[in-house]
Design an enzyme around this catalytic site. Structure first.
Site, PDB file in Angstrom:
ATOM      1  N   PRO A  76       0.836  -1.217   0.000  1.00  0.00           N
ATOM      2  CA  PRO A  76       0.000   0.000   0.000  1.00  0.00           C
ATOM      3  C   PRO A  76       0.867   1.262   0.000  1.00  0.00           C
ATOM      4  O   PRO A  76       0.367   2.343  -0.309  1.00  0.00           O
ATOM      5  CB  PRO A  76      -0.796  -0.093   1.311  1.00  0.00           C
ATOM      6  CG  PRO A  76      -0.626  -1.489   1.802  1.00  0.00           C
ATOM      7  CD  PRO A  76       0.660  -2.000   1.237  1.00  0.00           C
ATOM      8  N   GLU A 103       1.551  -7.167   7.979  1.00  0.00           N
ATOM      9  CA  GLU A 103       1.591  -5.708   7.804  1.00  0.00           C
ATOM     10  C   GLU A 103       2.553  -5.303   6.686  1.00  0.00           C
ATOM     11  O   GLU A 103       2.669  -4.121   6.376  1.00  0.00           O
ATOM     12  CB  GLU A 103       2.018  -5.026   9.115  1.00  0.00           C
ATOM     13  CG  GLU A 103       1.057  -5.243  10.275  1.00  0.00           C
ATOM     14  CD  GLU A 103      -0.341  -4.705   9.990  1.00  0.00           C
ATOM     15  OE1 GLU A 103      -0.464  -3.492   9.723  1.00  0.00           O
ATOM     16  OE2 GLU A 103      -1.303  -5.484  10.048  1.00  0.00           O
ATOM     17  N   ARG A 141      -0.555  -8.623 -21.042  1.00  0.00           N
ATOM     18  CA  ARG A 141      -1.353  -8.352 -22.246  1.00  0.00           C
ATOM     19  C   ARG A 141      -0.679  -7.366 -23.187  1.00  0.00           C
ATOM     20  O   ARG A 141      -1.101  -7.211 -24.329  1.00  0.00           O
ATOM     21  CB  ARG A 141      -2.777  -7.926 -21.885  1.00  0.00           C
ATOM     22  CG  ARG A 141      -2.880  -6.661 -21.095  1.00  0.00           C
ATOM     23  CD  ARG A 141      -4.254  -6.554 -20.451  1.00  0.00           C
ATOM     24  NE  ARG A 141      -5.325  -6.496 -21.433  1.00  0.00           N
ATOM     25  CZ  ARG A 141      -5.587  -5.431 -22.186  1.00  0.00           C
ATOM     26  NH1 ARG A 141      -4.849  -4.346 -22.071  1.00  0.00           N
ATOM     27  NH2 ARG A 141      -6.567  -5.459 -23.047  1.00  0.00           N
ATOM     28  N   ASP A 156      -6.791   0.988 -26.107  1.00  0.00           N
ATOM     29  CA  ASP A 156      -7.439   0.898 -24.799  1.00  0.00           C
ATOM     30  C   ASP A 156      -7.494   2.245 -24.116  1.00  0.00           C
ATOM     31  O   ASP A 156      -6.637   3.087 -24.308  1.00  0.00           O
ATOM     32  CB  ASP A 156      -6.625  -0.016 -23.865  1.00  0.00           C
ATOM     33  CG  ASP A 156      -7.083  -1.451 -23.899  1.00  0.00           C
ATOM     34  OD1 ASP A 156      -8.067  -1.732 -24.582  1.00  0.00           O
ATOM     35  OD2 ASP A 156      -6.440  -2.282 -23.236  1.00  0.00           O
TER      36      ASP A 156
END
Ligand code: JFH
Length: 242
Positions: A76, A103, A141, A156
């Site tokens: 994160p 964590e 991809r 895209d």
């Protein structure tokens, strides 16, 4: 957590075609104690556990292909993963993705292994496995030959810098909702203009941050001015209750 997503669809085909080789390892294979412990309490105190450096270092030292490997740690606290970074990862010969649990990592892991710390968004997941699959999917991809239609990765959304226009398919009227008539007109120039305007409208409404970063043409500015004028009319109408 990996075998489902890796055995389906595009990721499956990429592997079957030999365009990518994906291996999944269990960190506990690089532990030597009876209980295969990979975590420990945080120095300084606090809730939760932290991944120990020794198993991660030993794993990466064994799996690393000389200087040709790039180590990525999902976290994160990472820098935001993006389409641009996916493009950069797609040309690298070997990636090692460190998932993590608890964590997160002892900071000496990410520093000492020169890991590129990536976040897939501002929300907290339970571990790095899902983020690793996200990075793999977005990256693989882009490898030439993976997609059937080579052009689709380039056109895209995000590759163009704008959100996409809305899409419609048959039937032309579904439960009283009609497809915009311009799409049935056969007028390719009018369709292109309508789609570009819708893309600009959506981006302005939903992702104004993207609008600031994309190079707008004279036509784009004209279309945005139309969108803004329509918006002002709607706003006035709401005020007047019409
Ligand atoms: C991961 C995890 C909670 C505590 C923010 C403030 C406090 C870690 C490894 C990536 C994105 C992740 C991610 C990636 C790797 C791991 C769980 C839970 C806290 C969170 C830290 C363990 C989470 N983009 N979201 N989540 N966890 N922190």
């Amino acid at each position: 957590m990996f075998h489902g997503p890796l055995q389906e669809s595009i990721l499956r085909r990429a592997q079957d075609k030999g365009l990518v080789d994906i291996r999944v390892h269990d960190l506990r294979a690089w532990t030597y104690d009876r209980h295969h412990v990979v975590d420990d309490v945080p120095y300084g105190g606090g809730a939760g556990m932290v991944l120990k450096p020794e198993p991660l270092f030993e794993a990466v030292e064994e799996l690393r292909q000389g200087s040709g490997s790039t180590v990525v740690a999902l976290s994160p606290q990472g820098i935001p993963f993006s389409q641009g970074l996916a493009g950069e990862l797609a040309v690298l010969p070997h990636l090692i993705l460190l998932c993590g649990r608890y964590e997160g990592f002892d900071d000496r892991i990410t520093h000492g292994l020169h890991a590129l710390e990536l976040s897939i968004g501002d929300f907290v997941l339970s571990g790095g496995e899902v983020p690793a699959l996200v990075v793999l999917d977005a990256t693989i991809r882009l490898i030439p030959g993976v997609l059937g239609d080579e052009t689709s990765a380039l056109t895209d959304s995000f590759a163009t810098g704008l959100l996409e226009h809305p899409h419609f398919t048959r039937p032309s009227i579904f439960r009283g909702l009609a497809v915009p008539s311009v799409l049935l007109s056969g007028d390719h120039q009018a369709i292109a203009r309508w789609r570009r305007k819708q893309a600009l409208r959506r981006t302005r409404e939903r992702r104004p941050d993207l609008l600031g970063r994309v190079a707008l043409s004279d036509l784009d500015r004209e279309l945005l001015a139309e969108v803004e004028a329509e918006e002002a009319r709607v706003g006035k109408g709401e005020e007047l209750g019409t």
